[in-house]
Design a protein around this motif. Structure first.
Motif, PDB file in Angstrom:
ATOM      1  N   LYS A   1     -19.198  43.270 -20.004  1.00 56.09           N
ATOM      2  CA  LYS A   1     -18.475  42.690 -18.875  1.00 56.09           C
ATOM      3  C   LYS A   1     -19.395  42.207 -17.763  1.00 56.09           C
ATOM      4  O   LYS A   1     -18.984  41.414 -16.915  1.00 56.09           O
TER       5      LYS A   1
ATOM      6  N   ARG B   1     -20.589  33.546  -6.988  1.00 52.77           N
ATOM      7  CA  ARG B   1     -21.695  33.055  -7.802  1.00 52.77           C
ATOM      8  C   ARG B   1     -22.985  33.720  -7.354  1.00 52.77           C
ATOM      9  O   ARG B   1     -23.139  34.080  -6.195  1.00 52.77           O
TER      10      ARG B   1
ATOM     11  N   PRO C   1     -18.011  39.536  -8.608  1.00 55.36           N
ATOM     12  CA  PRO C   1     -16.570  39.367  -8.361  1.00 55.36           C
ATOM     13  C   PRO C   1     -16.078  37.986  -8.775  1.00 55.36           C
ATOM     14  O   PRO C   1     -16.834  37.009  -8.748  1.00 55.36           O
ATOM     15  N   VAL C   2     -14.830  37.916  -9.167  1.00 53.30           N
ATOM     16  CA  VAL C   2     -14.230  36.642  -9.560  1.00 53.30           C
ATOM     17  C   VAL C   2     -14.327  35.665  -8.393  1.00 53.30           C
ATOM     18  O   VAL C   2     -14.022  35.996  -7.248  1.00 53.30           O
ATOM     19  N   GLY C   3     -14.780  34.464  -8.676  1.00 53.99           N
ATOM     20  CA  GLY C   3     -14.900  33.433  -7.650  1.00 53.99           C
ATOM     21  C   GLY C   3     -16.235  33.418  -6.945  1.00 53.99           C
ATOM     22  O   GLY C   3     -16.503  32.508  -6.153  1.00 53.99           O
TER      23      GLY C   3
END
Length: 275
Positions: free
Chosen positions: A173, A212, A208-210
């Motif tokens: 992950k 970079r 985290p999602v979003g």
């Protein structure tokens, strides 16, 4: 960072584990003396940001530089800026260069298996690409480079993205990145270290999602890898076994490259059906 080195055992410790073992920073208005966790790479002491208000987003962080304590180089802290480069050496031994490359290809199955073990769920396409980069950047020309250390270059010049599985759970992950300990800031530094100091750090970043970039705050796990062990020296039965598709991809990629030993190509071709 979500994890640091334990002040005593030097093993990974999370913020929750640290606070459970050593308590909060204050008791009433009195500041408690706690041993400081340290950075996995530079070994400098770390503070816990956000701890005074017990925020959900507490992180281990380096202390800011001051007039009495200047900042120490840390590859993890400089993650967004620092990139290891392969610099062309000037003291090449051409014979050794050729022998190293030919020997690497003769032992490529062992190198692939060890590389995949370190990275976790590695893709043979990544491995092939890295060998081609090694050719382009003349990694083989480093006079002090040992064969079992070649994959260190592969690991330290690349980031490895999460791997999705066929089911609902990912095979990996997190992003994976490898670092030198800060005593080595370049490959040349690393090759010249004493054997017992040849370690690198494997880190995992939960981005985290979003978001970079592999920022220090996203660092969730680390492991110290002893790279002084020559895995070519004590081979066991089965060490050179790889799946058919892996061998097929390697043959397709390197069959026609100049410099690869005809003996190696022949042995690979005999072990596989014609494509």
């Amino acid at each position: 960072m979500k994890v640091a080195r334990h002040p005593v055992t030097l093993k990974p410790i999370t913020i929750a584990q640290y606070r459970f073992e050593f308590g909060p920073p204050y008791q009433g208005q009195i500041k408690l003396l706690r041993p400081e966790a340290t950075c996995p790479a530079c070994h400098e002491a770390l503070l816990i940001r956000g701890e005074k208000v017990e925020a959900d987003r507490m992180t281990f962080s380096h202390y800011p530089a001051s007039a009495t304590k200047p900042s120490v180089f840390c590859p993890i802290k400089a993650a967004g800026k620092h990139k290891y480069e392969v610099l062309c050496p000037v003291d090449e031994d051409p014979l050794r260069t050729r022998q190293l490359r030919e020997s690497f290809f003769a032992n490529w199955k062992l190198h692939w298996r060890r590389f995949a073990q370190y990275v976790g769920y590695a893709d043979i396409g990544d491995f092939i690409s890295m060998i081609k980069v090694a050719d382009k950047s003349n990694v083989w020309r480093y006079r002090s480079l040992q064969e079992h250390e070649v994959i260190i270059v592969f690991m330290l010049t690349s980031d490895f993205k999460p791997v999705l599985g066929k089911g609902t759970e990912p095979l990996r992950k997190n992003w994976v990145r490898f670092w030198f300990e800060s005593r080595a800031t370049s490959f040349e530094d690393f090759w010249n270290l004493q054997t017992n100091h040849k370690v690198i750090i494997r880190t995992e970043y939960n981005v985290p999602v979003g978001k970079r970039g592999l920022k220090p705050d996203y660092l969730e796990q680390f492991k110290v890898l002893d790279m002084s062990h020559n895995y070519l020296a004590n081979r066991r039965e089965g060490d050179d076994h790889v799946p058919d598709y892996v061998e097929r991809r390697m043959i397709q990629a390197f069959r026609n490259l100049l410099g690869i030993s005809s003996v190696v190509t022949g042995s690979l071709s005999r072990s596989m059906p014609k494509l």
